[in-house]
Enzyme design. Structure first.
Site, PDB file in Angstrom:
ATOM      1  N   ASP A 138      12.216   6.614   4.061  1.00  0.00           N
ATOM      2  CA  ASP A 138      11.386   5.670   4.814  1.00  0.00           C
ATOM      3  C   ASP A 138      12.095   5.153   6.068  1.00  0.00           C
ATOM      4  OD1 ASP A 138       9.828   6.118   2.619  1.00  0.00           O
ATOM      5  OD2 ASP A 138      10.161   4.161   1.696  1.00  0.00           O
ATOM      6  N   ALA A 162       0.824  -1.210   0.000  1.00  0.00           N
ATOM      7  CA  ALA A 162       0.000   0.000   0.000  1.00  0.00           C
ATOM      8  C   ALA A 162       0.858   1.260   0.000  1.00  0.00           C
ATOM      9  CB  ALA A 162      -0.925  -0.003   1.212  1.00  0.00           C
ATOM     10  N   SER A 200       5.437   1.660   3.549  1.00  0.00           N
ATOM     11  CA  SER A 200       6.797   1.327   3.969  1.00  0.00           C
ATOM     12  C   SER A 200       6.907   0.202   4.982  1.00  0.00           C
ATOM     13  CB  SER A 200       7.496   2.560   4.534  1.00  0.00           C
ATOM     14  OG  SER A 200       7.823   3.389   3.492  1.00  0.00           O
TER      15      SER A 200
HETATM   16  C1  GLA Z   1       9.636   5.171  -2.058  1.00  0.00           C
HETATM   17  C2  GLA Z   1      11.107   5.195  -1.640  1.00  0.00           C
HETATM   18  C3  GLA Z   1      11.466   6.528  -0.957  1.00  0.00           C
HETATM   19  C4  GLA Z   1      11.028   7.718  -1.803  1.00  0.00           C
HETATM   20  C5  GLA Z   1       9.567   7.545  -2.272  1.00  0.00           C
HETATM   21  C6  GLA Z   1       9.154   8.616  -3.247  1.00  0.00           C
HETATM   22  O1  GLA Z   1       8.811   5.186  -0.918  1.00  0.00           O
HETATM   23  O2  GLA Z   1      11.378   4.134  -0.748  1.00  0.00           O
HETATM   24  O3  GLA Z   1      12.850   6.568  -0.696  1.00  0.00           O
HETATM   25  O4  GLA Z   1      11.889   7.916  -2.884  1.00  0.00           O
HETATM   26  O5  GLA Z   1       9.354   6.293  -2.885  1.00  0.00           O
HETATM   27  O6  GLA Z   1       9.127   9.852  -2.608  1.00  0.00           O
END
Ligand code: GLA
Length: 391
Positions: free
Chosen positions: A170, A121, A124
């Site tokens: 993240d 989703a 993270s």
């Molecule tokens: C993913 C990556 C992050 C970031 C986002 C976009 O979540 O893990 O590091 O680059 O995409 O902002």
């Protein structure tokens, strides 16, 4: 039974000892998308959905893992790490691999984990696995690693062992998150500043497209290449430019005719997003959520038209909220091609907005758009259970 208790119970059943308990949260990102790997700014917050670990050291070199939500297990030796087709063990082995590479000698460990971060989703869950385990191993083996180094090694675990070239956002927010605060991270200096985000009448609401993000990692890496291509070109004339962070909109506009149109649009989005984020933070300082929300809509427009990482489902969900005064802002969140939209909605309107959106989304795509109302939580930490708890 809450998740902490159930992973602890399972751990005791499997290993017959008392574990250390760790909570490792998922995240939202309020604004600042695809800027982290361009050395720009991001504004994420940790949320009240998390992965919980029950963990204890062993005296041999074996690592015994049990993934409670999948009812699956995996065993490996700290000295022999092999990429697994199962995928989920790789996020954890990647962390052990980084510790090995940095010369931290650990023994094996027993570990049970489970949680409520919806998979795929864009919240993270992978960073929660990596940073949560890094935090846990640091504690049980007394490694004395500082917080920023935990962030960096968790990101490297994903880059090198899992093979996804993600930025630092993240893992950073996972470790540094604070209740009731968003965190503005400067991804160039790695400095941060907390921005209180605690409103009685407004919530952060996510609508999940439920679209599989299969394009996500190949297109993600492609966007990274396009951004560096832009930087390399501009650098030829302006050697002081190291990343898109150093490029102003005026400089880029002046350079427009020398760049391939696609590369120009990618760079334009990133440069604009950095300045949008700074404006959004100024708006937050004076609690001007209307301005903040309109900047979120602009971010979505840029991600959809210039950076081209949205999809018709995400665009539809954002479009549905427009012209609704109870929705302050809405945009796709994370890497793109699926996952959730993030929305700022007045509390008394959440139910009606959510009902309308899920109904229309179902009619249009025959898919469920699940709604999550989130609260901003703290970063990864140890969970205490009362001494006299019975399980
Ligand atoms: C993913 C990556 C992050 C970031 C986002 C976009 O979540 O893990 O590091 O680059 O995409 O902002």
């Amino acid at each position: 039974m809450n998740i902490t208790k159930s992973v602890r119970k399972k751990f005791k059943e499997l290993f017959n000892e008392e574990p250390l308990l760790i909570r490792s949260p998922g995240r939202v990102n309020l604004i600042g998308e695809h800027t982290d790997y361009n050395m720009g700014f991001v504004l994420p917050a940790a949320i009240d959905k998390a992965i919980y670990f029950a963990i204890a050291p062993r005296s041999d070199d074996q690592c015994k893992l049990y993934a409670a939500d999948m009812n699956d297990n995996y065993q490996f030796s700290v000295d022999n790490l092999q990429f697994s087709k199962k995928q989920w063990p790789n996020y954890l082995m990647g962390v052990v691999d980084q510790l090995n590479k940095r010369g931290y000698k650990t023994k094996g460990f027993n570990c049970v984990f489970g949680g409520d971060i919806p998979l795929g989703a864009g919240l993270s869950s992978s960073a929660a696995l990596e940073a949560g385990l890094a935090f846990a191993l640091n504690d049980i083996f007394n490694l004395g690693i500082d917080k920023l180094s935990l962030v960096k090694l968790s990101q490297k675990a994903e880059n090198e062992f899992v093979g996804v070239n993600c930025g630092i956002m993240d893992q950073y927010i996972n470790i540094f998150g604070e209740r009731r605060n968003a965190l503005r991270i400067d991804c160039r200096s790695l400095e941060y500043e907390y921005f209180p985000f605690d409103y009685k009448n407004i919530s952060i609401v996510l609508f999940n497209t439920n679209v599989s993000r299969s394009l996500a990692s190949s297109e993600y890496n492609q966007r990274r290449r396009e951004c560096s291509e832009g930087v390399e070109k501009i650098k030829k004339e302006f050697p002081q430019i190291q990343s898109l962070r150093d490029v102003s909109i005026d400089l880029l506009t002046g350079y427009k005719n020398k760049l391939n149109p696609v590369i120009y649009r990618r760079c334009k989005y990133v440069v604009e997003e950095n300045s949008r984020l700074l404006n959004a933070c100024d708006a937050l300082k004076v609690h001007d959520l209307k301005t903040f929300g309109s900047l979120m809509y602009q971010t979505h427009e840029g991600l959809s038209k210039d950076f081209e990482v949205s999809c018709k489902e995400l665009d539809f969900l954002v479009e549905l909220t427009k012209d609704n005064p109870e929705v302050y802002g809405s945009r796709m969140m994370g890497g793109g091609f699926g996952g959730c939209t993030i929305n700022l909605i007045e509390n008394n309107a959440i139910e009606t907005v959510s009902k309308t959106i899920t109904k229309m989304y179902k009619q249009k795509f025959n898919l469920e758009a699940k709604t999550y109302v989130t609260n901003i939580s703290g970063g990864t930490s140890i969970v205490m259970i009362k001494e006299n708890a019975t399980i």
